[in-house]
Design a protein around this motif. Structure first.
Motif, PDB file in Angstrom:
ATOM      1  N   GLN A  62       0.831  -1.206   0.000  1.00  0.00           N
ATOM      2  CA  GLN A  62       0.000   0.000   0.000  1.00  0.00           C
ATOM      3  C   GLN A  62       0.866   1.256   0.000  1.00  0.00           C
ATOM      4  O   GLN A  62       0.549   2.244  -0.685  1.00  0.00           O
ATOM      5  N   ALA A  63       1.964   1.215   0.745  1.00  0.00           N
ATOM      6  CA  ALA A  63       2.851   2.387   0.783  1.00  0.00           C
ATOM      7  C   ALA A  63       3.407   2.683  -0.597  1.00  0.00           C
ATOM      8  O   ALA A  63       3.543   3.847  -1.006  1.00  0.00           O
ATOM      9  N   ARG A  64       3.690   1.642  -1.351  1.00  0.00           N
ATOM     10  CA  ARG A  64       4.259   1.848  -2.689  1.00  0.00           C
ATOM     11  C   ARG A  64       3.183   2.254  -3.693  1.00  0.00           C
ATOM     12  O   ARG A  64       3.436   3.038  -4.600  1.00  0.00           O
ATOM     13  N   ASP A 112       0.660   4.061  -2.881  1.00  0.00           N
ATOM     14  CA  ASP A 112       0.478   5.487  -2.564  1.00  0.00           C
ATOM     15  C   ASP A 112       1.589   6.320  -3.195  1.00  0.00           C
ATOM     16  O   ASP A 112       1.344   7.433  -3.678  1.00  0.00           O
ATOM     17  N   LYS A 171       0.761   6.731  -6.821  1.00  0.00           N
ATOM     18  CA  LYS A 171      -0.364   7.660  -7.016  1.00  0.00           C
ATOM     19  C   LYS A 171       0.073   9.101  -6.765  1.00  0.00           C
ATOM     20  O   LYS A 171      -0.412  10.035  -7.405  1.00  0.00           O
ATOM     21  N   SER A 172       0.984   9.247  -5.848  1.00  0.00           N
ATOM     22  CA  SER A 172       1.493  10.580  -5.564  1.00  0.00           C
ATOM     23  C   SER A 172       2.347  11.096  -6.719  1.00  0.00           C
ATOM     24  O   SER A 172       2.267  12.263  -7.110  1.00  0.00           O
ATOM     25  N   THR A 206      11.006   4.363  -3.156  1.00  0.00           N
ATOM     26  CA  THR A 206       9.687   3.780  -2.866  1.00  0.00           C
ATOM     27  C   THR A 206       9.812   2.661  -1.839  1.00  0.00           C
ATOM     28  O   THR A 206       9.005   2.545  -0.909  1.00  0.00           O
ATOM     29  N   LYS A 219      10.017   4.016   1.540  1.00  0.00           N
ATOM     30  CA  LYS A 219       8.691   4.352   2.098  1.00  0.00           C
ATOM     31  C   LYS A 219       7.982   3.093   2.594  1.00  0.00           C
ATOM     32  O   LYS A 219       7.292   3.108   3.613  1.00  0.00           O
TER      33      LYS A 219
END
Lengths: 316, 452
Positions: free
Chosen positions: B59-61, B63, B66-67, B344, B347
């Motif tokens: 999910q962090a990646r 996001d 998407k960012s 990524t 993150k």
């Protein structure tokens, strides 16, 4: 007067014709949807698969003709024989067992009286269980070490086998698993049992026939039509065994890497060839072989049934 | 009725046509080129198949992507990779833009043209394969062309129960895989049975899946560098025979497996906690499972070694691939690049650390195809220590440096099925190891020559 009668006859005939025509249209309307479904989802794909069975096709590139090569390959592929043998052995174990269990349950239900509706529903419920869930569940129940089945057998002094890991017991274990879903057959048998005229039993009793004799001479012949129907349907279903076996031995459960050869059923092998290795042409040929095998077995069953199946109104 | 059932039977043959006609209800999603922006891959939509349900690391990646690409709509089919679904989608002209699958499957799909070579796309996106571990890149390189971007990187080491070792009077070194006679003897010491029933497996060689590791320990590989199989190599047969002997000494396969199937692998009453297992080789992610479920476990670990004592491990993992007919390849490659980029992954490491803190657990490492990211994550989040878990984590980090991968092959699926089935036949006693592997070689060679 004669002219009036003729005219009236014509009107009646016209009305009848109109009624017939309307009925025919309604009939076509009702079966039309099924026919469209049959042509689009069954016959069309069947013809396509027959064509593809003569090609080398991987679902991505265009198919190209290879003649009878796929069919020749089947005869040199040892896994085809293995898968067919596994499937036939399983069918031979499962079909009679399922019929006996279902008939026994139906006969019990037939005596229950008012509560039979409730039990009928209870017995039918497992049919609604998704096969994948049932497969996963039965891996636990059939575990040779701590499964519920073996623990129960242990209570009566029987040391149960390793149902899921011993090659000799894999197919009996699967057949046992599939008995879980005999509810549909129970409903059919129960309906057939209810159609047996009670006066036949009364007459037989008066003649001194015991319970076993009444079962053999009255019940079995009178429900032989239902037995024959389930024999054919269950045989075809057993020869197409896929869901539970795939879930238990090939599809991501605890046995996913232990793809036991003893559980390599024909449709599983067909699936492996088609979607694992992208040999769609070969998979199509495999499907047609299964189709032919099923047709032959069904034809034999139909032929043999003429001696055993009683159709009311057709015979004395 | 009979006829119809028969027809239904025959329609099993329509699997192939089903692949063409079903289209699987738009599994590929509706991606659009995004007009003029598509060449940069910063607009439009991308559909992804095979990724599964995202966890904190994924999910962090997501996001992060998407960012970085706010105008790209991301449609993730949350199921695991399903070959039937994927092929149906590709064959019907409605493929996903990206497919996520095991690297050992890439060769088969590349050979059939279901996935595209990425070289040109990677060049355009400025993505160099040197960013990734060579063993991982090797797995997705067919005939000199790269067909996938590596993501995770799983390696194997031996995990042990300190409690079991102590009860048998053994140390971790006693179970080293360098001395097979000693390993055999100590496996028997560690094994426990009561009244014919297994109560503890001493050493589980993890067959059939870890055959490549046992073969490598004996100096052999299952697939030649050119992708052809060599499954009947005498060294492989010898390795299989030895690994089987460990199982035979512990009740035989049928009982062994039935007992192993009762383990609560992911629970607080796992096989180590309940003293049901002595030792086995396993992937690194299992350390994270163990530390969550049983943080006070007396865990020990050692590297798997070859017979000369040199540490070895075999690696595999997942990859991002571009299906044939992907409608937004530029955005798809941007996704691959972003999801595997060093920053990524950092993150993702932060997200995992947050989960760890929330659970009051320890960070057990992230092992990816990107060694730079792994090193930075390790430096930032992996706390040094000398507990069993700490040592296991260090062992897995170390094994990423020397792990080998199985050579890719255009018949990769067929070869894997052939050797897996062969080991299973040998395990169940249907064939001797040499006969099983010879049959496997015959099947695999036939499959390979058909695609060569």
């Amino acid at each position: 007067m004669a002219a009036v009668t003729t005219a009236a006859t014509r009107v009646r005939q016209k009305k009848r014709k109109g009624t017939r025509s309307r009925e025919a249209r309604a009939a076509y309307g009702f079966i039309g949807i099924w026919i469209v479904g049959f042509l689009v989802f069954t016959l069309g794909p069947m013809i396509a698969s027959l064509v593809l069975s003569f090609t080398d096709y991987n679902a991505i590139s265009s198919p190209h003709n290879v003649g009878w090569a796929n069919y020749r390959q089947m005869f040199s592929d040892p896994k085809v024989g293995k898968a067919l043998a596994n499937t036939l052995v399983y069918a031979v174990i499962y079909v009679p067992a399922a019929m006996v269990v279902a008939l026994a349950l139906a006969m019990v239900l037939n005596r229950v009286g008012r509560a039979s509706g409730f039990f009928r529903t209870v017995f039918y419920l497992p049919v609604m269980t998704p096969p994948v869930a049932a497969g996963a569940l039965f891996l636990l129940l059939l575990n040779g070490n701590q499964g519920l089945l073996n623990r129960t057998l242990h209570l009566v002094g029987i040391n149960g086998p390793n149902w899921t890991t011993d090659t000799a017991w894999v197919k009996p274990g699967l057949a046992l698993t599939m008995l879980w879903g005999v509810g549909g057959m129970v409903v059919i048998y129960l309906a057939a049992l209810r159609q047996v005229p009670k006066d036949l039993y009364e007459a037989a009793s008066l003649d001194g026939a015991g319970a076993w004799m009444r079962f053999r001479k009255i019940t079995l012949p009178m429900i032989s039509g239902a037995l024959f129907f389930t024999l054919i349907v269950q045989t075809i279903s057993a020869l197409q065994m896929f869901d539970q076996a795939y879930t238990m031995f090939f599809g991501g459960q605890q046995n996913s890497t232990y793809s036991n050869d003893a559980a390599l059923f024909y449709v599983i092998y067909l699936f492996q060839q088609g979607f694992g290795f992208l040999h769609m042409g070969y998979a199509s040929a495999l499907a047609w072989l299964l189709f032919i095998v099923i047709m032959i077995i069904t034809a034999i069953q139909v032929r043999v049934s003429r001696r055993f199946v009683y159709y009311e109104g057709e015979r004395d | 009725m009979i006829t119809r059932r028969g027809f239904l039977t025959g329609s099993a043959g329509a699997l192939a046509l089903g692949a063409v006609t079903s289209a699987c209800g738009g599994v590929g999603g509706k991606s659009t080129s995004g007009g003029g922006g598509a060449s940069k891959g910063d607009t439009g939509a991308i559909s992804i198949q095979g990724m599964g349900k995202p966890d904190d690391v994924a999910q962090a990646r997501i996001d992060a992507f998407k960012s970085a690409y706010p105008k790209v709509q991301v449609n993730i089919n949350e199921g695991d990779f399903d070959p039937q679904q994927f092929l149906s989608a590709v064959a019907s002209g409605n493929p996903p833009d990206i497919v996520y699958l095991d690297r050992d499957l890439v060769g088969t799909y590349a050979a059939k043209g279901a996935v595209q070579p990425l070289d040109d796309h990677l060049d355009k996106a400025g993505l160099k394969t040197s960013l990734y571990r060579p063993a991982a890149v090797r797995e997705v390189t067919i005939d000199g062309k790269v067909y996938g971007v590596p993501e995770f990187y799983d390696t194997r080491n031996i995990l042990m129960s300190g409690k079991a070792l102590q009860s048998a009077g053994l140390t971790a070194a006693d179970l080293a895989t360098s001395d097979w006679d000693k390993l055999h003897t100590n496996t028997v010491k560690l094994y426990k049975a009561n009244g014919g029933k297994i109560s503890r497996i001493g050493f589980d060689p993890k067959l059939p899946e870890f055959l490549p590791l046992w073969a490598k320990a004996n100096g052999a590989e299952l697939i030649n560098p050119d992708g052809s199989p060599k499954l009947d190599d005498p060294k492989i047969i010898e390795a299989l025979t030895f690994a089987l002997s460990l199982i035979d000494e512990q009740g035989g396969w049928s009982k062994f497996k039935a007992f192993r199937d009762t383990w609560d692998l992911f629970g607080a009453k796992n096989e180590f906690q309940k003293d049901q297992a002595g030792a086995f080789p396993w992937e690194g992610w299992y350390v994270n499972v163990l530390v969550q479920a049983t943080p006070k476990l007396n865990l020990e670990s050692i590297p798997f070694t070859d017979r000369q004592g040199k540490p070895i491990s075999f690696s595999n993992g997942s990859a991002w691939c571009l299906p044939k007919g992907s409608k937004n390849p530029a955005a798809a490659v941007n996704w691959m690049k972003t999801m595997t980029a060093t920053d990524t992954w950092i993150k993702a490491g932060a997200a995992r650390e947050a989960t760890v803190e929330k659970n009051k657990s320890i960070f057990t490492g992230l092992w990816t195809g990107n060694p730079t990211a792994d090193a930075q994550i390790k430096a930032k989040y992996v706390k040094p220590g000398d507990t069993g878990f700490d040592k296991a984590i260090q062992n897995y980090y170390a094994s990423t440096e020397y792990a080998f991968s199985i050579a890719p092959s255009k018949a990769g699926s067929e070869i894997k099925t052939a050797w897996t089935d062969a080991v299973n036949r040998a395990l169940s006693g249907q064939q001797k190891p040499d006969a099983a592997m010879k049959q496997a070689q015959s099947e695999a060679a036939k499959a390979f020559s058909a695609v060569k």
